[in-house]
Motif scaffolding. Structure first.
Motif, short mmCIF file in Angstrom:
data_model
loop_
_atom_site.label_atom_id
_atom_site.label_comp_id
_atom_site.label_asym_id
_atom_site.label_seq_id
_atom_site.Cartn_x
_atom_site.Cartn_y
_atom_site.Cartn_z
N PRO A 1 -10.29 -12.46 -42.67
CA PRO A 1 -8.90 -12.93 -42.57
C PRO A 1 -8.84 -14.45 -42.45
O PRO A 1 -9.58 -15.06 -41.67
N GLY A 2 -7.98 -15.06 -43.25
CA GLY A 2 -7.83 -16.51 -43.23
C GLY A 2 -8.70 -17.23 -44.23
O GLY A 2 -8.45 -18.40 -44.53
N LEU B 1 -7.94 -20.13 -29.93
CA LEU B 1 -8.91 -19.48 -30.80
C LEU B 1 -10.24 -19.24 -30.09
O LEU B 1 -10.69 -20.07 -29.29
N GLY B 2 -10.85 -18.12 -30.41
CA GLY B 2 -12.18 -17.83 -29.89
C GLY B 2 -13.24 -18.20 -30.90
O GLY B 2 -13.09 -19.16 -31.67
N PHE B 3 -14.33 -17.40 -30.95
CA PHE B 3 -15.45 -17.74 -31.82
C PHE B 3 -15.86 -16.59 -32.74
O PHE B 3 -16.97 -16.55 -33.22
N THR B 4 -14.93 -15.67 -32.97
CA THR B 4 -15.18 -14.66 -34.00
C THR B 4 -15.15 -15.34 -35.36
O THR B 4 -14.70 -16.48 -35.49
N GLU B 5 -15.62 -14.64 -36.39
CA GLU B 5 -15.59 -15.23 -37.73
C GLU B 5 -14.17 -15.59 -38.13
O GLU B 5 -13.92 -16.66 -38.71
N ALA B 6 -13.20 -14.70 -37.85
CA ALA B 6 -11.81 -14.97 -38.20
C ALA B 6 -11.29 -16.20 -37.47
O ALA B 6 -10.59 -17.04 -38.05
N ASP B 7 -11.64 -16.33 -36.19
CA ASP B 7 -11.19 -17.49 -35.41
C ASP B 7 -11.85 -18.78 -35.90
O ASP B 7 -11.22 -19.85 -35.93
N ARG B 8 -13.12 -18.70 -36.28
CA ARG B 8 -13.80 -19.88 -36.80
C ARG B 8 -13.15 -20.34 -38.12
O ARG B 8 -12.99 -21.53 -38.37
N ILE B 9 -12.78 -19.38 -38.95
CA ILE B 9 -12.12 -19.71 -40.21
C ILE B 9 -10.79 -20.39 -39.94
O ILE B 9 -10.45 -21.41 -40.54
N GLU B 10 -10.00 -19.83 -39.02
CA GLU B 10 -8.71 -20.43 -38.69
C GLU B 10 -8.88 -21.80 -38.03
O GLU B 10 -8.08 -22.73 -38.28
N ALA C 1 -1.52 -5.82 -45.77
CA ALA C 1 -1.69 -7.12 -45.14
C ALA C 1 -0.80 -8.14 -45.83
O ALA C 1 -0.37 -7.95 -46.98
N GLU C 2 -0.52 -9.22 -45.12
CA GLU C 2 0.24 -10.33 -45.70
C GLU C 2 -0.71 -11.28 -46.42
O GLU C 2 -1.84 -11.50 -45.97
N ILE C 3 -0.25 -11.82 -47.53
CA ILE C 3 -1.01 -12.77 -48.33
C ILE C 3 -0.21 -14.05 -48.45
O ILE C 3 1.01 -14.02 -48.66
N GLN C 4 -0.91 -15.19 -48.32
CA GLN C 4 -0.29 -16.49 -48.54
C GLN C 4 -1.02 -17.18 -49.68
O GLN C 4 -2.26 -17.17 -49.71
N THR C 5 -0.28 -17.77 -50.61
CA THR C 5 -0.88 -18.52 -51.71
C THR C 5 -0.63 -20.01 -51.52
O THR C 5 0.33 -20.41 -50.84
N ALA D 1 -5.57 -18.31 -52.32
CA ALA D 1 -4.83 -17.41 -51.44
C ALA D 1 -5.68 -17.05 -50.23
O ALA D 1 -6.91 -17.09 -50.28
N SER D 2 -5.00 -16.70 -49.16
CA SER D 2 -5.68 -16.19 -47.97
C SER D 2 -4.98 -14.92 -47.51
O SER D 2 -3.76 -14.77 -47.68
N VAL D 3 -5.75 -14.01 -46.95
CA VAL D 3 -5.24 -12.73 -46.46
C VAL D 3 -5.23 -12.77 -44.94
O VAL D 3 -6.23 -13.16 -44.31
N GLN D 4 -4.12 -12.39 -44.35
CA GLN D 4 -4.02 -12.35 -42.90
C GLN D 4 -4.65 -11.07 -42.36
O GLN D 4 -4.98 -10.15 -43.12
N GLU D 5 -4.83 -11.01 -41.06
CA GLU D 5 -5.38 -9.80 -40.46
C GLU D 5 -4.53 -8.61 -40.84
O GLU D 5 -3.29 -8.68 -40.78
#
Length: 382
Positions: A99-100, A259-268, A144-148, A114-118
């Motif tokens: 995600p992200g 934000l934490g340190f999960t992969e999704a949080d690191r991406i964000e 899921a929501e997608i942003q372009t 584009a990015s896909v949200q959780e």
């Protein structure tokens, strides 16, 4: 398009739905320009009508721009344009959805970032039950929501498979990772508009007598990124350059404290830093960033935000064993003991740059030597 005894400007493509005739009023989407059909040309000559499934060339009565990805539609019922959607996604990759993370979205003849949200939920295909999900694994189906990164022309998949069906492509490997269906545009997408400002980023740079840049320092924890970035900024400051240093730890005290340190949080984390860095370069600054930024995809995402040559990737190359031996903050010790999860280099991967603009080896160089080498590579830096 040129034919014997006939010179004209035409637009070639596939009629994906409906019919079209000379004289029909049309609208170019997404630009919104209106015109009318002058003629329809096919391999056998001019046509009185074109129907869905035919490939034709259309000429218009007016000189309007229409490029690849644009849609010529009936003026009274054009397709929608948006950059935020709800979608159903079928995940097709062994590597789970991040995600992200930035992917390429291909919709008809349009290709955009584009990015896909959780995911809102995953669908159990046997029971149709909605399951909680933070990502999508191989063969999973979810909503899921997608942003372009720019608006695309679309129609709900229920109305048009051509303008509602899409695929997602990995930006690094170019592998297709997912297919999906767009359902509808999110309301918030229609209520936010870009406000044009008078002073440009070029004028901000001229005022500061410099060309904006992002000096992106990446490397393992303990590699020396912050130390070297700080020394480079001090040197640039002595040269009367207008700079700002974004440091990973400092940003997590404020902007990214949620934000934490999960992969999704690191991406964000990196996405937000990239957006801030872009705003600062718009202000004409030379921005230095010191972040582990472990994933190539997110470093490329930031590079793609900026004009060519304004992103300079600096790989602070320090072997894991050396960084762990330094362990200035005691983080490696915590990670080895299991007290610190998702730590880069231990139980979370680091993807080193493959072709950085600058590489410094902190085993062979002191921070001062690394600083001098970096300055020698980026100067003259107007």
């Amino acid at each position: 398009v040129n034919r014997p005894n006939l010179d004209f400007r035409g637009f070639s493509g596939l009629v994906s739905g409906g019919t079209i005739k000379p004289g029909d009023p049309v609208r170019i989407v997404p630009s919104g320009k209106n015109s009318s059909v002058k003629s329809i040309v096919a391999l056998g000559g001019t046509l009185d009508e074109a129907v869905a499934g035919e490939s034709v060339t259309i000429t218009l009565e007016d000189e309007v721009d229409c490029s690849r990805g644009d849609v010529i539609a009936t003026a009274d019922d054009p397709p929608e344009v948006s950059d935020q959607f709800e979608s159903t996604i079928v995940w097709m990759s062994d590597e789970a959805l991040k995600p992200g993370r930035g992917y390429w979205l291909k919709l008809g003849s349009q290709t955009v970032g584009a990015s896909v949200q959780e995911p809102k939920f995953e669908i159990n295909v046997n029971t149709m039950e909605r399951l909680a999900a933070k990502t999508l694994e191989l063969n999973a189906i979810g909503v899921a929501e997608i942003q372009t990164d720019k608006p695309v022309v679309f129609e709900p998949y229920a109305d048009s498979t051509e303008l509602g069906g899409f695929i997602l492509v990995d930006k690094i490997t170019n592998a297709t990772v997912a297919a999906g269906m767009l359902h509808f545009s999110l309301r918030r997408a229609a209520n936010v508009h870009w406000q044009q400002t008078t002073i440009t980023r070029e004028e901000h740079g001229i005022l500061k007598n410099q060309t904006p840049r992002v000096l992106w320092f990446t490397g393992l924890s303990g590699s020396g990124k912050s130390t070297i970035a700080n020394e480079v900024e001090k040197s640039l400051n002595l040269m009367n350059r207008h700079t700002f240093l974004l440091d990973g730890d400092n940003v997590r005290h404020g902007l990214n404290k949620d934000l934490g340190f999960t992969e999704a949080d690191r991406i964000e984390n990196i996405r937000r830093v990239g957006e801030v860095a872009k705003l600062m370069t718009d202000a004409g600054l030379i921005v230095l960033t010191a972040f582990i930024s472990p994933f190539r995809a997110e470093r490329k995402m930031v590079r793609d935000m900026l004009p060519d040559a304004e992103f300079i990737e600096i790989f602070v190359d320090t072997p894991l064993e050396v960084a762990e031996e330094r362990d200035v903050k005691g983080l490696y010790k915590k990670a080895r003991s299991g007290k610190l999860k998702n730590f880069t280099g231990i139980d979370s991967p680091y993807e080193p740059p493959e072709n950085p603009e600058i590489r410094v080896n902190t085993v062979e160089m002191t921070p001062a030597e690394a600083t001098d080498f970096i300055l020698s590579q980026i100067m003259p830096l107007k």
